[in-house]
Write a protein that holds these residues in place. Sequence first.
Motif, PDB file in Angstrom:
ATOM      1  N   GLY A  83      -7.513  -3.001   0.446  1.00 51.01           N
ATOM      2  CA  GLY A  83      -6.163  -3.416   0.087  1.00 51.01           C
ATOM      3  C   GLY A  83      -5.670  -4.422   1.103  1.00 51.01           C
ATOM      4  O   GLY A  83      -5.562  -4.099   2.295  1.00 51.01           O
ATOM      5  N   ASP A 128       4.711  -5.114   3.427  1.00 48.21           N
ATOM      6  CA  ASP A 128       3.449  -5.314   2.700  1.00 48.21           C
ATOM      7  C   ASP A 128       2.279  -4.737   3.494  1.00 48.21           C
ATOM      8  O   ASP A 128       1.352  -4.144   2.925  1.00 48.21           O
ATOM      9  CB  ASP A 128       3.201  -6.812   2.472  1.00 48.21           C
ATOM     10  CG  ASP A 128       3.965  -7.335   1.251  1.00 48.21           C
ATOM     11  OD1 ASP A 128       4.668  -6.530   0.609  1.00 48.21           O
ATOM     12  OD2 ASP A 128       3.859  -8.542   0.966  1.00 48.21           O
ATOM     13  N   ALA A 150       2.358  -1.107   3.027  1.00 45.44           N
ATOM     14  CA  ALA A 150       1.944  -0.745   1.666  1.00 45.44           C
ATOM     15  C   ALA A 150       0.422  -0.837   1.544  1.00 45.44           C
ATOM     16  O   ALA A 150      -0.229   0.029   0.945  1.00 45.44           O
ATOM     17  CB  ALA A 150       2.628  -1.650   0.651  1.00 45.44           C
ATOM     18  N   ALA A 151      -0.160  -1.889   2.139  1.00 45.15           N
ATOM     19  CA  ALA A 151      -1.617  -2.056   2.065  1.00 45.15           C
ATOM     20  C   ALA A 151      -2.304  -0.910   2.796  1.00 45.15           C
ATOM     21  O   ALA A 151      -3.296  -0.350   2.312  1.00 45.15           O
ATOM     22  CB  ALA A 151      -2.023  -3.397   2.667  1.00 45.15           C
ATOM     23  N   TYR A 168      -2.244   2.077   0.641  1.00 44.81           N
ATOM     24  CA  TYR A 168      -3.238   1.977  -0.439  1.00 44.81           C
ATOM     25  C   TYR A 168      -4.598   2.488   0.059  1.00 44.81           C
ATOM     26  O   TYR A 168      -5.248   3.301  -0.608  1.00 44.81           O
ATOM     27  CB  TYR A 168      -3.343   0.515  -0.883  1.00 44.81           C
ATOM     28  CG  TYR A 168      -4.365   0.246  -1.946  1.00 44.81           C
ATOM     29  CD1 TYR A 168      -4.100   0.532  -3.280  1.00 44.81           C
ATOM     30  CD2 TYR A 168      -5.612  -0.307  -1.624  1.00 44.81           C
ATOM     31  CE1 TYR A 168      -5.041   0.275  -4.272  1.00 44.81           C
ATOM     32  CE2 TYR A 168      -6.557  -0.560  -2.598  1.00 44.81           C
ATOM     33  CZ  TYR A 168      -6.264  -0.273  -3.924  1.00 44.81           C
ATOM     34  OH  TYR A 168      -7.196  -0.523  -4.897  1.00 44.81           O
ATOM     35  N   ARG A 204      -7.931  -5.512  -3.748  1.00 45.41           N
ATOM     36  CA  ARG A 204      -6.642  -5.811  -4.393  1.00 45.41           C
ATOM     37  C   ARG A 204      -5.679  -6.377  -3.353  1.00 45.41           C
ATOM     38  O   ARG A 204      -5.768  -6.026  -2.170  1.00 45.41           O
ATOM     39  CB  ARG A 204      -6.003  -4.515  -4.929  1.00 45.41           C
ATOM     40  CG  ARG A 204      -6.741  -3.878  -6.081  1.00 45.41           C
ATOM     41  CD  ARG A 204      -6.553  -4.672  -7.365  1.00 45.41           C
ATOM     42  NE  ARG A 204      -7.269  -4.035  -8.466  1.00 45.41           N
ATOM     43  CZ  ARG A 204      -8.536  -4.317  -8.813  1.00 45.41           C
ATOM     44  NH1 ARG A 204      -9.221  -5.226  -8.143  1.00 45.41           N
ATOM     45  NH2 ARG A 204      -9.105  -3.722  -9.831  1.00 45.41           N
ATOM     46  N   TYR A 205      -4.762  -7.221  -3.800  1.00 46.91           N
ATOM     47  CA  TYR A 205      -3.605  -7.560  -2.972  1.00 46.91           C
ATOM     48  C   TYR A 205      -2.564  -6.478  -3.205  1.00 46.91           C
ATOM     49  O   TYR A 205      -2.385  -6.001  -4.343  1.00 46.91           O
ATOM     50  CB  TYR A 205      -3.033  -8.924  -3.369  1.00 46.91           C
ATOM     51  CG  TYR A 205      -3.752 -10.070  -2.697  1.00 46.91           C
ATOM     52  CD1 TYR A 205      -3.802 -10.152  -1.312  1.00 46.91           C
ATOM     53  CD2 TYR A 205      -4.360 -11.078  -3.451  1.00 46.91           C
ATOM     54  CE1 TYR A 205      -4.459 -11.197  -0.687  1.00 46.91           C
ATOM     55  CE2 TYR A 205      -5.015 -12.128  -2.831  1.00 46.91           C
ATOM     56  CZ  TYR A 205      -5.065 -12.180  -1.444  1.00 46.91           C
ATOM     57  OH  TYR A 205      -5.709 -13.214  -0.824  1.00 46.91           O
ATOM     58  N   ILE A 206      -1.859  -6.121  -2.137  1.00 48.87           N
ATOM     59  CA  ILE A 206      -0.906  -5.008  -2.235  1.00 48.87           C
ATOM     60  C   ILE A 206       0.462  -5.438  -1.733  1.00 48.87           C
ATOM     61  O   ILE A 206       0.585  -6.118  -0.705  1.00 48.87           O
ATOM     62  CB  ILE A 206      -1.393  -3.811  -1.366  1.00 48.87           C
ATOM     63  CG1 ILE A 206      -2.818  -3.394  -1.753  1.00 48.87           C
ATOM     64  CG2 ILE A 206      -0.419  -2.638  -1.469  1.00 48.87           C
ATOM     65  CD1 ILE A 206      -3.006  -2.821  -3.135  1.00 48.87           C
ATOM     66  N   THR A 207       1.480  -5.009  -2.456  1.00 45.76           N
ATOM     67  CA  THR A 207       2.841  -5.227  -1.999  1.00 45.76           C
ATOM     68  C   THR A 207       3.648  -3.941  -2.184  1.00 45.76           C
ATOM     69  O   THR A 207       3.272  -3.073  -2.985  1.00 45.76           O
ATOM     70  CB  THR A 207       3.483  -6.420  -2.754  1.00 45.76           C
ATOM     71  OG1 THR A 207       4.738  -6.722  -2.157  1.00 45.76           O
ATOM     72  CG2 THR A 207       3.692  -6.142  -4.231  1.00 45.76           C
ATOM     73  N   ARG A 267       2.462   6.481  -4.226  1.00 43.71           N
ATOM     74  CA  ARG A 267       2.101   5.535  -3.159  1.00 43.71           C
ATOM     75  C   ARG A 267       3.146   4.450  -2.915  1.00 43.71           C
ATOM     76  O   ARG A 267       3.080   3.725  -1.926  1.00 43.71           O
ATOM     77  CB  ARG A 267       0.763   4.852  -3.516  1.00 43.71           C
ATOM     78  CG  ARG A 267      -0.367   5.812  -3.772  1.00 43.71           C
ATOM     79  CD  ARG A 267      -1.604   5.103  -4.285  1.00 43.71           C
ATOM     80  NE  ARG A 267      -1.329   4.292  -5.482  1.00 43.71           N
ATOM     81  CZ  ARG A 267      -2.189   3.439  -6.019  1.00 43.71           C
ATOM     82  NH1 ARG A 267      -3.387   3.284  -5.482  1.00 43.71           N
ATOM     83  NH2 ARG A 267      -1.872   2.751  -7.098  1.00 43.71           N
ATOM     84  N   LEU A 327       3.668   1.385  -4.275  1.00 41.74           N
ATOM     85  CA  LEU A 327       3.095   0.051  -4.069  1.00 41.74           C
ATOM     86  C   LEU A 327       2.669  -0.551  -5.404  1.00 41.74           C
ATOM     87  O   LEU A 327       2.573   0.150  -6.408  1.00 41.74           O
ATOM     88  CB  LEU A 327       1.893   0.133  -3.123  1.00 41.74           C
ATOM     89  CG  LEU A 327       0.752   1.075  -3.475  1.00 41.74           C
ATOM     90  CD1 LEU A 327      -0.272   0.452  -4.402  1.00 41.74           C
ATOM     91  CD2 LEU A 327       0.046   1.511  -2.196  1.00 41.74           C
ATOM     92  N   GLU A 339      -0.314  -3.257  -7.145  1.00 41.94           N
ATOM     93  CA  GLU A 339      -1.609  -3.908  -6.917  1.00 41.94           C
ATOM     94  C   GLU A 339      -1.637  -5.242  -7.654  1.00 41.94           C
ATOM     95  O   GLU A 339      -1.221  -5.306  -8.811  1.00 41.94           O
ATOM     96  CB  GLU A 339      -2.738  -3.048  -7.496  1.00 41.94           C
ATOM     97  CG  GLU A 339      -2.842  -1.679  -6.897  1.00 41.94           C
ATOM     98  CD  GLU A 339      -3.922  -0.839  -7.575  1.00 41.94           C
ATOM     99  OE1 GLU A 339      -4.964  -1.386  -7.977  1.00 41.94           O
ATOM    100  OE2 GLU A 339      -3.705   0.376  -7.707  1.00 41.94           O
TER     101      GLU A 339
END
Length: 569
Positions: free
Chosen positions: A267, A277, A280-281, A284, A349-352, A368, A370, A372
């Motif tokens: 993530g 962010d 959040a990552a 993840y 994945r990009y995570i926010t 979670r 967040l 994806e």
Amino acid sequence: MLPQSMLRTCHLLVLMLCVSAIEDFDWTKNDHGSFYYGVFPTGFSWGAGGSAYQTEGAWNVDGKGMSIWDAFAHKKGKIFLNDTGDFSCEGYHKVKDDISLMKDMNLKHYRFSISWPRILPTGIKNENINEKGIKYYDDLINKLLENKITPIVTLYHWDLPQILEEKYRGWQNASMVNLFNDFANLCFERFGNRVRHWITFNNPWSIAVEGYETGEHAPGLKLRGVGAYKAAHHIIKAHAKVWHTYDTQWRNKQKGLVGISLSGDWGEPVDISNQRDIEAAERYVQFYMGWFATPLFNGDYPQVMKDYIGRKSAQQGLGASRLPVFTAQEKSYIRGTCDFLGIGHFTTRYITQKNYPSGRGNSYFTDRDLAELVDPRWPDPGSEWLYSVPWGFRSLLNFVKKQYGNPMIYVTENGVSEKMRCTDLCDDWRMQYFKDYINEMLKAIKDGVNIKAYTAWSLLDKFEWDEGYSERFGLYYVDFRDKNKPRYPKASVQYYKSIISSNGFPNQRELESWKGKAIETCSSSNQLLAADPLISHMGMVTEIVVPTMCTLSILLSAVFLMFLLRRRL
Ligand code: NOJ
């Protein structure tokens, strides 16, 4: 005997040592640098893998019991095109053929799994041991060893005996811990004199989330927000118990290792300058791989999981967290039960950050907080979820090194699929995927990550769970239309062979020649495959047309004879 207070102090000291072994991962550094030429350490092990339900077929042969996947796949509407693993690659009948494919690639190890209901049809050791099932794995192990291929054996790749699901609700029930331990103990007893590498569970994240939360996988239960956490809790305890069993009863004699294979996507924070962010990552990754790795290395669930699930459970008005709790005793029993960490990795994945208000609809996913995202420029040749993002692999490996005190890592799965309709064996996207992912793994080794082995996923095209046969991960193409399930090498076989024989990527000039060579060999495979419908038609001629013609001739001769006899009379 040490007094209780001293014990407690020792316990605290160990805890502090464990926690201080965790180094911080630097989320603000993302090094997506250029290709790195170099070779792997001597003795690095190259392999390929598969699993019982995905490849063996022979679902009801030689006394095998039903697994939850047999039952699930036989229900209409669960699997794409209602396919099943009943026959799959017929691996059960093709041990010799498959080992010669491995030998030809010069593989150092092969990863496969033992089907629990094939050797214990009722799931329970004291009830009935199926010697024919034992013999199958005996032969497989012996033939691998004769060919100098090390077996890496998974005890549980998702095929729980169906009867245990019916009687106990499978992994929802704590009695699975002892039953699984009995099964594992039997495997150590029967195979452990030849097997040195054991993986207790494959990808427990999928078992828990897809089996008991979303219900996309067997046994198909949708126990949102609770089922996955409960299943995971029992799986972690079962893993620890099996590790202790090996440690106390077998390790001295058999000198093997017991690990687990965790899968984890990487993530990456959408914005590495945004703290929310980054958090959040990290959440993840902690909810994915950390969920299992943190208890095994540090004794308990990641703090962030305890905080988030605990808070949301309280907001729902529940008296206790939906995330179960380990007792102090369980924590010290579970901590340190991993001789090596198996990692299965495919994508990123990009995570926010995204808030989900707590309410009745809470699930693992909303717990979670967040979202994806994917970059539309990432290549995605096959499975919908699988984008090729090689740098994510290096980041994950470095994260593992920092979080868990640089454990010994075996990469137990890595690869890419293509869609069903694709019958082009010149799979340049797979060659590219392997080249780039393996290169990132090499960079990780340079970073100091302790990686000992790499397993290409998978040796063969096979049953891909709820996607049936529509997603092909194999180095070898399998023609599922033909009942003999012939195997044809894709170009990536030749490419992987080149990586293996050079033990990495020696220099640019050599690498350029690899692709050309691989494409040459796959064109002839393409021609063979194109001729296959004709060959299978010839099969049909011998099986249907010839017997029908014979029967007709016999009938006609009988009629003719009767006619002659009548005329004589
Ligand atoms: C992980 C699973 O362990 C394996 O069985 C599957 O084939 C791959 N993911 C690809 O989906």
